[in-house]
Design a protein around this motif. Structure first.
Motif, mmCIF file in Angstrom:
data_model
loop_
_atom_site.group_PDB
_atom_site.id
_atom_site.type_symbol
_atom_site.label_atom_id
_atom_site.label_comp_id
_atom_site.label_asym_id
_atom_site.label_seq_id
_atom_site.Cartn_x
_atom_site.Cartn_y
_atom_site.Cartn_z
ATOM 1 N N PHE A 94 0.831 -1.210 0.000
ATOM 2 C CA PHE A 94 0.000 0.000 0.000
ATOM 3 C C PHE A 94 0.863 1.256 0.000
ATOM 4 O O PHE A 94 0.584 2.207 -0.723
ATOM 5 N N THR A 152 0.231 3.248 6.555
ATOM 6 C CA THR A 152 -0.105 1.996 5.875
ATOM 7 C C THR A 152 0.624 0.859 6.587
ATOM 8 O O THR A 152 1.394 0.129 5.987
ATOM 9 N N PRO A 154 0.168 -2.154 10.040
ATOM 10 C CA PRO A 154 -0.881 -2.877 10.771
ATOM 11 C C PRO A 154 -1.424 -2.045 11.944
ATOM 12 O O PRO A 154 -0.773 -1.101 12.416
ATOM 13 N N HIS A 178 -6.852 -0.686 10.074
ATOM 14 C CA HIS A 178 -8.232 -1.073 10.344
ATOM 15 C C HIS A 178 -8.597 -0.798 11.802
ATOM 16 O O HIS A 178 -8.992 -1.689 12.561
ATOM 17 N N HIS A 193 -10.898 2.699 5.341
ATOM 18 C CA HIS A 193 -11.073 1.361 5.913
ATOM 19 C C HIS A 193 -11.551 0.421 4.809
ATOM 20 O O HIS A 193 -12.746 0.331 4.532
ATOM 21 N N SER A 195 -11.707 -2.863 4.538
ATOM 22 C CA SER A 195 -12.603 -3.960 4.912
ATOM 23 C C SER A 195 -14.039 -3.456 5.016
ATOM 24 O O SER A 195 -14.983 -4.155 4.636
ATOM 25 N N ALA B 97 -1.354 -5.352 -3.100
ATOM 26 C CA ALA B 97 -1.724 -5.040 -1.722
ATOM 27 C C ALA B 97 -3.027 -5.739 -1.347
ATOM 28 O O ALA B 97 -3.145 -6.326 -0.270
ATOM 29 N N LEU B 98 -4.008 -5.713 -2.246
ATOM 30 C CA LEU B 98 -5.276 -6.394 -1.962
ATOM 31 C C LEU B 98 -5.052 -7.899 -1.821
ATOM 32 O O LEU B 98 -5.588 -8.537 -0.919
ATOM 33 N N TYR B 101 -3.834 -8.874 1.582
ATOM 34 C CA TYR B 101 -4.612 -8.377 2.714
ATOM 35 C C TYR B 101 -5.362 -9.537 3.356
ATOM 36 O O TYR B 101 -6.488 -9.848 2.985
ATOM 37 N N SER B 102 -4.746 -10.185 4.318
ATOM 38 C CA SER B 102 -5.306 -11.431 4.866
ATOM 39 C C SER B 102 -6.598 -11.194 5.640
ATOM 40 O O SER B 102 -7.381 -12.102 5.877
ATOM 41 N N ASP B 103 -6.834 -9.944 6.017
ATOM 42 C CA ASP B 103 -8.048 -9.581 6.720
ATOM 43 C C ASP B 103 -9.308 -9.970 5.943
ATOM 44 O O ASP B 103 -10.329 -10.314 6.536
ATOM 45 N N ASN B 127 1.160 -13.735 -2.428
ATOM 46 C CA ASN B 127 0.416 -14.351 -1.341
ATOM 47 C C ASN B 127 -0.299 -15.620 -1.832
ATOM 48 O O ASN B 127 -1.421 -15.913 -1.427
#
Lengths: 215, 215
Positions: A94, A152, A154, A178, A193, A195, B97-98, B101-103, B127
Motif C-alpha cells: 500500500f 499503511t 498494521p 483497520h 477502511h 474492509s 496489496a489487496l 490483505y489477509s483480513d 500471497n
C-alpha cells in the motif's frame, strides 16, 4: 466567505465536482449550464446550487458555470491550491502504491519520503521516493514541513505511531489501518477502511432487491 | 425481517459496529450495555438502537447486547456469513496489496486470482494468488463463480473492463479507478476514490477552525 460549519456530506461531494470539472477542462469545455452539469454528475441541479451556495455561489443566471473558474474556486475551498507535504509510514504494497500514485502530485499532495521499521527496506526507492528508518520520522517531519502522515501499517503499529505524531506539529493523518485512531482534535484523521468498504459492497449485493442503493 | 430500504448512512455504520464487536470478542467480552457500547463507538446509544431496530433490534432491556450474537447477526446482515469469490484486475501495487490483505479472507472475501494485460506479470504469485492474462478474465469469472471484481487499473482501462463485465453475471465491482463507472443497475459499484479521500483530508485541515469535523 461566511463562517459556518459545512456538513461532511457536502465535503464528500466537492471532490467529485472537482473531478468532473477537471475532465470538462481536459475536453475543452469552457462553460456548462447547471442542468447539463447536474445530468453529468447524476445529482439534481438544486443540490449543486445548494452545495455551492455554501461557498458563495459561482453560477450566473442564464450563463451557468465557468468551468475553469469553478474548478479553481473548488480547488481553493479544498485547500489544494497549495502544496501539502506528506510522508508515508509503511513501505509495504500500500505504501508503495501511494508513492507511485502520480495523481496526487498534480493535486498538490507531494509525498516526500517513506518510512519503515524493516532495515532491509531502508534506502530503497519507489517512484524516486526513498525509504527512511522509522527512528528518524519525528525529526524528518519537523525539518521538512510535513503536514500529513499516511499510515499503511498494521493496526497495533498505527496506534503506536499515531501517539508519536501527536507533538510533531502535523495537521492530518491519512489512516489505512483497520482501527480508529485517538488523537487530539487539532489533528484531522481521514480513514480509508478497506474492509468496511468491502462489507458495504457485500451488503449492497446481498440486499439489491431491497432498495439498498438508496442514498 | 421487514422489507424496507435502509439508508447508506446506516450501511456505513454497520461495518464499524462489526469491527468493534470483533475486538470485544477478541478481548473476551460477552455482553455490553448499550451505554458502554455507545461510549466505545463514540455514537449515541439512541443512534445505535435506531440503527439496529432497522434489522429487528437485538438488545434486551436491562441486559444490553450479547456481543457474539450481535456480531453474528450484523455479519449476516452484511452478507459476510458466506464466502464471496473475488478477482483483482490489475497486478500493480494496489492489486498486490489487496492480494496480500489477509483480513479479507477472515471476513468471507476470497481473492481467487489476479489479472493483468502485461505478459511479464502473468504467472507471478502474490500471497499464493496467481496472475492470469486479462484475455482469460471472462471465462474465469464464469467457471469460478466469481461475484466481485476489484479494478485496480487506470481510469481508461477500468471503463473498458467494466463494459466487458456487464454480461458475465458478476454482482459487484470494487472500483479503485478515479472515475465513476456506468454499469447496469444489477451490478453494485463500491468506489474507493483515494484522491477524493485525500481532498477531504485537505479540506478538513484547511478549515479546522470552521467546524469542519461536523457530521
Amino acid at each position: 466567505m461566511e463562517e459556518r460549519a459545512i456538513s461532511q456530506a457536502i465535503i464528500k461531494r466537492l471532490p467529485r465536482y472537482y473531478r468532473y470539472l477537471g475532465e470538462l477542462i481536459a475536453q475543452g469545455v469552457e462553460r456548462i449550464s447547471s442542468n447539463e452539469f447536474s445530468k453529468l454528475m447524476g445529482v439534481t441541479a438544486s443540490q449543486i446550487r445548494q452545495d455551492l451556495n455554501n461557498f458563495g455561489g459561482f453560477g450566473q443566471q442564464g450563463y451557468g458555470y465557468n468551468v475553469k473558474n469553478l474548478y479553481e474556486e473548488i480547488g481553493k475551498i479544498l485547500g489544494i491550491d497549495r502544496v501539502h507535504n506528506i510522508i508515508v509510514v509503511g513501505a509495504g504494497n500500500f505504501g508503495k502504491a501511494l508513492a507511485g500514485y502520480s495523481d496526487f502530485e498534480r493535486r498538490g499532495f507531494r509525498i516526500k519520503a517513506l518510512f519503515d521499521r524493516d532495515p532491509s527496506k531502508v534506502g530503497n526507492e519507489y517512484n524516486g521516493i526513498e525509504v527512511h528508518p522509522i527512528s528518524g520520522m519525528k525529526d524528518y517531519i519537523r525539518e521538512n514541513n510535513i503536514e500529513i502522515v499516511a499510515l499503511t501499517v498494521p493496526k497495533a503499529a498505527a496506534i503506536e505511531i499515531a501517539q508519536q505524531l501527536v507533538d510533531t506539529g502535523i495537521k492530518g493523518i491519512w489512516n489505512f489501518a483497520h482501527t480508529d485512531l485517538k488523537v487530539p482534535k487539532d489533528i484531522v484523521v481521514e480513514n480509508v477502511h478497506l474492509s468496511e468498504s468491502m462489507m458495504r459492497l457485500s451488503y449492497n449485493i446481498v440486499n439489491r432487491g431491497r432498495g439498498a442503493g438508496r442514498k
